[in-house]
Design a protein around this motif. Structure first.
Motif, short mmCIF file in Angstrom:
data_model
loop_
_atom_site.label_atom_id
_atom_site.label_comp_id
_atom_site.label_asym_id
_atom_site.label_seq_id
_atom_site.Cartn_x
_atom_site.Cartn_y
_atom_site.Cartn_z
N ASP A 1 -10.67 17.30 13.10
CA ASP A 1 -12.03 17.54 13.57
C ASP A 1 -12.51 18.97 13.32
OD1 ASP A 1 -12.52 14.94 14.45
OD2 ASP A 1 -11.51 15.30 16.35
N ASP A 2 -11.71 19.75 12.59
CA ASP A 2 -12.15 21.10 12.21
C ASP A 2 -13.45 21.04 11.41
OD1 ASP A 2 -9.89 22.07 13.43
OD2 ASP A 2 -8.84 22.59 11.56
N VAL A 3 -13.60 19.99 10.60
CA VAL A 3 -14.80 19.86 9.78
C VAL A 3 -16.05 19.69 10.65
CG1 VAL A 3 -14.55 17.34 9.49
CG2 VAL A 3 -15.82 18.66 7.80
N ILE A 4 -15.89 19.04 11.79
CA ILE A 4 -17.01 18.88 12.71
C ILE A 4 -17.39 20.23 13.33
CG2 ILE A 4 -17.77 17.81 14.87
CD1 ILE A 4 -16.11 15.37 14.14
N GLU A 5 -16.37 20.99 13.70
CA GLU A 5 -16.64 22.32 14.25
C GLU A 5 -17.34 23.21 13.21
OE1 GLU A 5 -14.48 25.86 16.78
OE2 GLU A 5 -13.24 24.65 15.43
N GLN A 6 -16.87 23.15 11.97
CA GLN A 6 -17.49 23.95 10.91
C GLN A 6 -18.95 23.54 10.72
OE1 GLN A 6 -15.49 23.62 7.14
NE2 GLN A 6 -16.82 25.14 6.14
N PHE A 7 -19.21 22.25 10.72
CA PHE A 7 -20.58 21.75 10.59
C PHE A 7 -21.45 22.28 11.72
CE2 PHE A 7 -23.49 18.63 12.45
CZ PHE A 7 -24.45 18.55 11.44
N CYS A 8 -20.95 22.19 12.95
CA CYS A 8 -21.74 22.63 14.11
C CYS A 8 -22.03 24.13 14.07
CB CYS A 8 -21.02 22.26 15.40
SG CYS A 8 -21.05 20.48 15.76
N HIS A 9 -21.05 24.90 13.65
CA HIS A 9 -21.28 26.34 13.54
C HIS A 9 -22.32 26.65 12.46
CE1 HIS A 9 -18.42 27.17 16.51
NE2 HIS A 9 -17.31 27.24 15.77
N THR A 10 -22.25 25.94 11.35
CA THR A 10 -23.21 26.14 10.27
C THR A 10 -24.63 25.77 10.71
OG1 THR A 10 -21.52 25.70 8.59
CG2 THR A 10 -23.82 25.49 7.90
N GLU A 11 -24.72 24.70 11.49
CA GLU A 11 -26.03 24.20 11.92
C GLU A 11 -26.47 24.79 13.26
OE1 GLU A 11 -27.93 22.19 10.04
OE2 GLU A 11 -26.37 22.39 8.48
N ASN A 12 -25.64 25.68 13.82
CA ASN A 12 -25.95 26.31 15.10
C ASN A 12 -26.13 25.28 16.21
OD1 ASN A 12 -26.32 28.64 16.67
ND2 ASN A 12 -28.55 28.53 16.50
N VAL A 13 -25.21 24.32 16.24
CA VAL A 13 -25.20 23.27 17.26
C VAL A 13 -24.07 23.57 18.25
CG1 VAL A 13 -24.87 20.80 17.69
CG2 VAL A 13 -26.12 21.55 15.65
N PRO A 14 -24.34 23.60 19.54
CA PRO A 14 -23.27 23.82 20.51
C PRO A 14 -22.18 22.76 20.39
CG PRO A 14 -25.42 24.02 21.56
CD PRO A 14 -25.67 23.48 20.18
N ILE A 15 -20.92 23.18 20.56
CA ILE A 15 -19.80 22.26 20.40
C ILE A 15 -18.73 22.57 21.43
CG2 ILE A 15 -18.73 23.73 18.62
CD1 ILE A 15 -17.59 21.16 17.36
N TYR A 16 -18.05 21.54 21.86
CA TYR A 16 -16.89 21.68 22.74
C TYR A 16 -15.75 20.86 22.13
CZ TYR A 16 -13.66 21.05 26.60
OH TYR A 16 -12.53 21.02 27.37
N ARG A 17 -14.54 21.42 22.13
CA ARG A 17 -13.37 20.72 21.63
C ARG A 17 -12.38 20.50 22.77
NH1 ARG A 17 -11.64 22.62 15.62
NH2 ARG A 17 -10.64 20.58 15.79
N GLY A 18 -11.96 19.24 22.92
CA GLY A 18 -11.04 18.90 24.00
C GLY A 18 -10.09 17.80 23.59
N SER A 19 -9.70 16.99 24.55
CA SER A 19 -8.71 15.94 24.33
C SER A 19 -9.21 14.92 23.31
CB SER A 19 -8.41 15.23 25.64
OG SER A 19 -7.64 14.06 25.42
N LEU A 20 -8.30 14.46 22.45
CA LEU A 20 -8.65 13.44 21.46
C LEU A 20 -8.92 12.10 22.13
CD1 LEU A 20 -8.95 12.56 18.49
CD2 LEU A 20 -6.48 12.13 18.46
N SER A 21 -8.13 11.74 23.13
CA SER A 21 -8.22 10.41 23.73
C SER A 21 -8.97 10.39 25.05
CB SER A 21 -6.82 9.82 23.93
OG SER A 21 -6.05 10.67 24.77
N ASP A 22 -9.02 11.51 25.76
CA ASP A 22 -9.66 11.55 27.07
C ASP A 22 -11.10 12.05 26.93
OD1 ASP A 22 -10.40 11.80 29.71
OD2 ASP A 22 -8.55 12.80 30.36
#
Length: 278
Positions: free
Chosen positions: A59-80
């Motif tokens: 999911d690093d690619v999602i974080e990179q996308f959000c940073h590029t698009e200036n979209v707030p993001i949170y990273r946490g548990s994969l299953s929870d």
């Protein structure tokens, strides 16, 4: 009672078992997730949108996308995913949390506004409001609204894996004893929840969504659910692209565990199609 801070949480991950990487598939030269977020920007209700993804390296690619698009993001548990939603509500100090899956890039912003407005117009009356119990709009217009206190109680008390993974089952399965829940239904009186599929889990879904965007977006970027239905009436061959999956949802795997969902609210994947796509 007033709700000053509303956070819409779009949960997204790359590791979908049926269609890996679906959130980054292209729709008119933009990732599907970008189109999903674009749909939400057409909403009239003021809110902050946060993408909820996992700490898994995929999911690093999602974080990179959000940073590029200036979209707030949170990273946490994969299953929870319940924990992801709770942590976002805490971090953004949300009075109200709204759960919207990332696999709904055809979601009608008007339906989002309508569901949110129903909740906001009934201050203090509901802990949880959705348009899913029962569902009436075409699948892929999912909106679930909850107070921060409701989300916290679910987070603190839910123990079953399905309750943690799917975020809200503990809430609507515990009502009415534990939570006060409301539902918003399609004003037409129609129920297309089992006959029309606007969400993405399979390759056929992607082809359907891609075709709808190619047909409608160039002339009306904020096209509505009604616009899609008009298109399908005019070109029924588009409806047929993913018709085999209409009514198929995650409920089918948990009917023995869910108290408020019946077998009539889901379908099994047809055997031949399942062999090809699952």
């Amino acid at each position: 009672m007033s709700y000053s801070t509303i956070v819409v949480i779009v949960q997204a991950r790359m590791s979908s078992s049926r269609l890996p990487g679906k959130v980054m598939l292209p729709l008119l030269n933009q990732p599907l997730l970008a189109r999903m977020l674009e749909r939400l920007r057409y909403c009239q209700t003021p809110f902050t949108t946060v993408v909820a993804t996992s700490t898994d390296p995929t999911d690093d690619v999602i974080e990179q996308f959000c940073h590029t698009e200036n979209v707030p993001i949170y990273r946490g548990s994969l299953s929870d995913c319940l924990d992801r939603h709770y942590q976002i509500a805490e971090q953004w100090n949300a009075d109200v949390a709204v759960k919207i899956p990332s696999d709904c890039p055809l979601i009608d912003p008007r339906i989002v506004d309508q569901t949110l407005q129903f909740f906001l117009d009934s201050p203090g009356q509901y802990d949880f409001v959705s348009n899913l119990h029962p569902a009436t709009w075409p699948d892929g217009n999912d909106v679930e609204v909850m107070t921060r206190a409701c989300l916290y109680r679910a987070w603190a008390e839910a123990t079953k894996p399905l309750e943690r993974e799917h975020t809200t089952p503990y809430i609507w399965d515990s009502a009415p004893d534990t939570f006060r829940i409301g539902n918003v239904s399609w004003s037409t009186g129609l129920d297309y929840s089992m006959s029309h599929r606007f969400t993405i889990d399979y390759q056929d879904d992607y082809e359907f969504i891609r075709t709808v965007y190619e047909e409608l977006y160039p002339t009306k970027p904020d096209f509505s659910c009604d616009d899609i239905l008009t298109l399908l009436r005019q070109k029924p061959e588009i409806y047929q692209i993913n018709a085999d999956f209409a009514g198929v949802n995650w409920y089918r795997h948990h009917l023995a565990e869910l108290h408020t969902v019946s077998a009539e609210q889901t379908k099994q994947v047809k055997q031949l199609t399942q062999f090809v796509h699952d």
